[in-house]
Write an enzyme that holds these catalytic residues in place. Sequence first.
Site, PDB file in Angstrom:
ATOM      1  N   GLU B  53       0.823  -1.215   0.000  1.00 22.45           N
ATOM      2  CA  GLU B  53       0.000   0.000   0.000  1.00 22.45           C
ATOM      3  C   GLU B  53       0.852   1.257   0.000  1.00 22.45           C
ATOM      4  OE1 GLU B  53      -0.207  -2.510   2.149  1.00 22.45           O
ATOM      5  OE2 GLU B  53      -2.027  -3.503   1.417  1.00 22.45           O
ATOM      6  N   PHE B  78      -5.931  -0.421   5.656  1.00 22.07           N
ATOM      7  CA  PHE B  78      -4.610  -0.446   5.023  1.00 22.07           C
ATOM      8  C   PHE B  78      -4.280   0.872   4.318  1.00 22.07           C
ATOM      9  CE2 PHE B  78      -5.964  -5.071   4.637  1.00 22.07           C
ATOM     10  CZ  PHE B  78      -5.410  -5.395   5.869  1.00 22.07           C
ATOM     11  N   HIS B 104     -14.506  -1.626   3.152  1.00 20.13           N
ATOM     12  CA  HIS B 104     -14.468  -2.510   4.322  1.00 20.13           C
ATOM     13  C   HIS B 104     -14.189  -1.724   5.601  1.00 20.13           C
ATOM     14  CE1 HIS B 104     -14.146  -5.251   1.003  1.00 20.13           C
ATOM     15  NE2 HIS B 104     -14.241  -6.311   1.774  1.00 20.13           N
TER      16      HIS B 104
END
Lengths: 272, 310
Positions: B53, B78, B104
């Site tokens: 990421e 993330f 999410h």
Amino acid sequence: MNTIELEKIAKKIRMDTIKMIYKVKSGHPGGALSIADILAILYFDEMHVDAKNPQMPDRDRFVLSKGHAATSLYAALAAKGYFAREELWTLRQYQSILQGHPDMKVTPGLDMSSGSLGQGLSIANGMALAAKLQKKEFRVYAILGDGELDEGQIWEAAMTAPQFRLDNIVAIIDQNGFQINGTTDDVMKVASIEDKFQAFGWNVLSIDGNDISAIKDAFQKAKNCKDRPTAIIAKTLKGKGVSYMEDRCEWHSGVPTEEQYQLAMQELGGNE
Amino acid sequence: MGTTMREVFGKTLQSMKDDPRLVVLDADLGSATKALMFKSVCPERYIDVGISEQDMVGMAAGLSTCGMIPVASSFSVFITGRAFDQVRNTVAYGNLNVKLVGTHCGVSVGYDGGSHEAVEDLAIMRALPNMTVLCSSDARETEVMVRAAYDYKGPVYMRISRIGVPDYHKPDYVFKIGKGEILREGKAAAIVATGIMVTEAIEAAQLLAMEGIEVTVINMPSIKPIDKELLVRVAKETGGIVTAEEHNVVGGLGSAVAEVLAQNTPVLMRFVGIQDKFGCSGKPETLLEEYHLKAQDIVRAVKEIAKTAK
């Protein structure tokens, strides 16, 4: 530009770096001096840039991933004519266009902000990818510190550049052998930087990073290499050009006394 | 139940493929975030950087300085957590035109558990200068929000949920960064909600109305900048505000609303949200109940302040 002229510019960058730090009593001389020769060649020989048109869309890009070496980059930008040399003496002061670490929002000619280590190679990859997607010819250059290689993100980016066949990027690793707490061997052994980049699929060149003709030659070889990114492992001297700073960890940051300042100027051949 | 926000996210990206500035970046979660849908229509501008990421956000930054408009997505934890320094020091500090999408979020992620359930993303993104922070509440809003974020010049973080929620917006819904939306009006109190809590707020208002308590319901998709004018007005009109968010009550929507009201129209408030806890594994519906993120919890909070308000 010929070697003698480039050597002159590198010297000017070094003198202005020391003068800046001496005048404002703050800065990081060691790692700035080690990359002065590379910066001189980038801005005066290698990169397609125009100081009168800093936002020129098809210009080559430069990312100083080791942002603490900002002083010599500022000296190079001033020498190139992006802003008046007098601005150099405002370094790190309130409302200066020359922040402690590079801030692209305020400094003409800066392509990227930096300061938090380990990020520059990913950013440079993004720029190189943009050139590919836009079918443009511009190239991207990034200078990384060897201490900075401790950061994991560097190795994420080291995988990314070959994955996307970014042959328009050149990563220059300023291997001066020191980080803040000591030598890179003592603090965190990176072992063979060459082997690592090679293993990830880079075209790897090892050179003396304070040798003008060696640097020029490496940039030419990088251009000739297709389908792969190039990593130039540039062995340099931290504090190069000032005897009492050379290879001395404590000059990572620090301010010369008046005596030391005069000595540095003498050694660099200046009479300003 | 309508299309999930993630599917709308993917479809909207697909519909934007003819814009040559758009680059979709993924860190090996495209099948879950639905960013992968872009690959089928535009493989050359779908960039999967693998499970990294930090590298993804850095790449996005570099792309943005060369005139591309990168949309980088991952799970909320993330993209805001793992890559925080890259978001902070490169994207936000540079005020770069990078769009970050976190899917999410909150405990409704469900079975994956606390490691994958962002309860802090709104707070940490909101604390960054230059950053715009958005939170979508249904399918229609996701589509217009993606487009608005894309058209806006500057860094944006946009949060969408994993679970499906009812589509309550009409097709002609207009979303504007910095604006809230009045869904219902009443004088007893106001519920200001964001994300999947908006449908809970609507249900709560219906339950309250059955008891003769009429409340205002506001959808607040723009967490930063927030609609100050609207908040001050409803605070004056109702005298009490309940915020509802699937996020920690520290630093998110509730805090943002309180910051506005405390300086302008101090009124009694209640904060429905995750009470400074991490999430855990479970069926999404069970978790929403256990973490007190249901209409009934909002009803209870409204009753606490509606009493003293009027």
